[in-house]
Write a protein that holds these residues in place. Structure first.
Motif, short mmCIF file in Angstrom:
data_model
loop_
_atom_site.label_atom_id
_atom_site.label_comp_id
_atom_site.label_asym_id
_atom_site.label_seq_id
_atom_site.Cartn_x
_atom_site.Cartn_y
_atom_site.Cartn_z
N GLU A 101 19.24 3.78 39.09
CA GLU A 101 20.04 3.11 38.07
C GLU A 101 19.20 2.05 37.36
N ASP A 102 18.40 1.33 38.14
CA ASP A 102 17.50 0.33 37.54
C ASP A 102 16.47 0.99 36.63
N ILE A 103 15.96 2.15 37.06
CA ILE A 103 15.01 2.91 36.22
C ILE A 103 15.68 3.30 34.90
N LEU A 104 16.93 3.78 34.98
CA LEU A 104 17.66 4.16 33.77
C LEU A 104 17.82 2.97 32.84
N THR A 105 18.17 1.82 33.39
CA THR A 105 18.32 0.61 32.59
C THR A 105 17.00 0.26 31.90
N LEU A 106 15.91 0.36 32.64
CA LEU A 106 14.60 0.07 32.05
C LEU A 106 14.23 1.11 30.99
N ASN A 107 14.59 2.38 31.22
CA ASN A 107 14.30 3.42 30.22
C ASN A 107 15.02 3.13 28.91
N LEU A 108 16.26 2.68 29.00
CA LEU A 108 17.01 2.34 27.80
C LEU A 108 16.38 1.15 27.08
N LYS A 109 15.92 0.18 27.86
CA LYS A 109 15.24 -0.98 27.28
C LYS A 109 13.92 -0.54 26.65
N LYS A 110 13.20 0.36 27.32
CA LYS A 110 11.94 0.87 26.77
C LYS A 110 12.17 1.57 25.44
N ARG A 111 13.26 2.31 25.35
CA ARG A 111 13.57 3.00 24.09
C ARG A 111 13.65 1.99 22.95
N ASP A 112 14.39 0.91 23.18
CA ASP A 112 14.53 -0.12 22.14
C ASP A 112 13.18 -0.76 21.82
#
Length: 167
Positions: free
Chosen positions: A22-33
């Protein structure tokens, strides 16, 4: 079946691994931005955090595998390969918990995979854009051929300009 401590340990390990993903997913979304905005410094920081999480996931995965091996020995279940096999061999309520965890985990992993693919595409587009601009700017610096009767004119000694305003 016997005491379910090993299975409870397995469930805890899976839940911990789930939280890390879940933390990885959160970071992936932040990376996208960050990829879209071009904030390279913060992107590096997020990537470092992601790498630390991946190391933690690897450690939890090793623990989960060891717990599965213990369960196989403890319950004499040499033929189980995964959570679904284990769920079929344990009490119904525990089996249902294991199946729900597996299903939730599958959904989460698909989301992580999808965001990784999108981020990869965005990075590829950014690299193509940078390459295009680099090629465009480098072609501006190439001197145009000059046709005249002056043998000593060297086009490489003249300053390269983005726009030549000769009229």
């Amino acid at each position: 079946m016997k005491d379910n401590r090993s299975i409870e340990q397995l469930i805890l390990a899976i839940k911990k691994e789930y939280e890390l993903y879940e933390d990885i997913l959160t970071l992936n979304l932040k990376k996208r931005d960050l990829i879209v905005s071009g904030d390279i410094k913060e992107l590096d920081e997020v990537t470092a955090k992601e790498q630390a999480l991946i190391l933690s996931i690897g450690k939890i995965e090793e623990i989960r595998i060891a717990i599965m091996e213990n369960i196989k020995k403890e319950y004499q279940l040499g033929d189980i390969q995964d959570i679904v096999d284990l769920a079929a061999k344990v009490e119904v309520n525990i089996g249902n918990r294991l199946i729900k965890l597996k299903d939730d985990f599958s959904i989460l992993l698909k989301k992580v995979k999808d965001t990784n693919e999108l981020n990869g595409k965005l990075i590829q587009q950014s690299l193509e854009y940078i390459e295009f601009n680099t090629n465009l700017l480098s072609s501006i610096n190439e001197p145009a051929p000059i046709y005249n009767n002056k043998a000593n004119d060297n086009p490489y000694t003249k300053a390269n300009k983005l726009f030549d305003l000769k009229v």
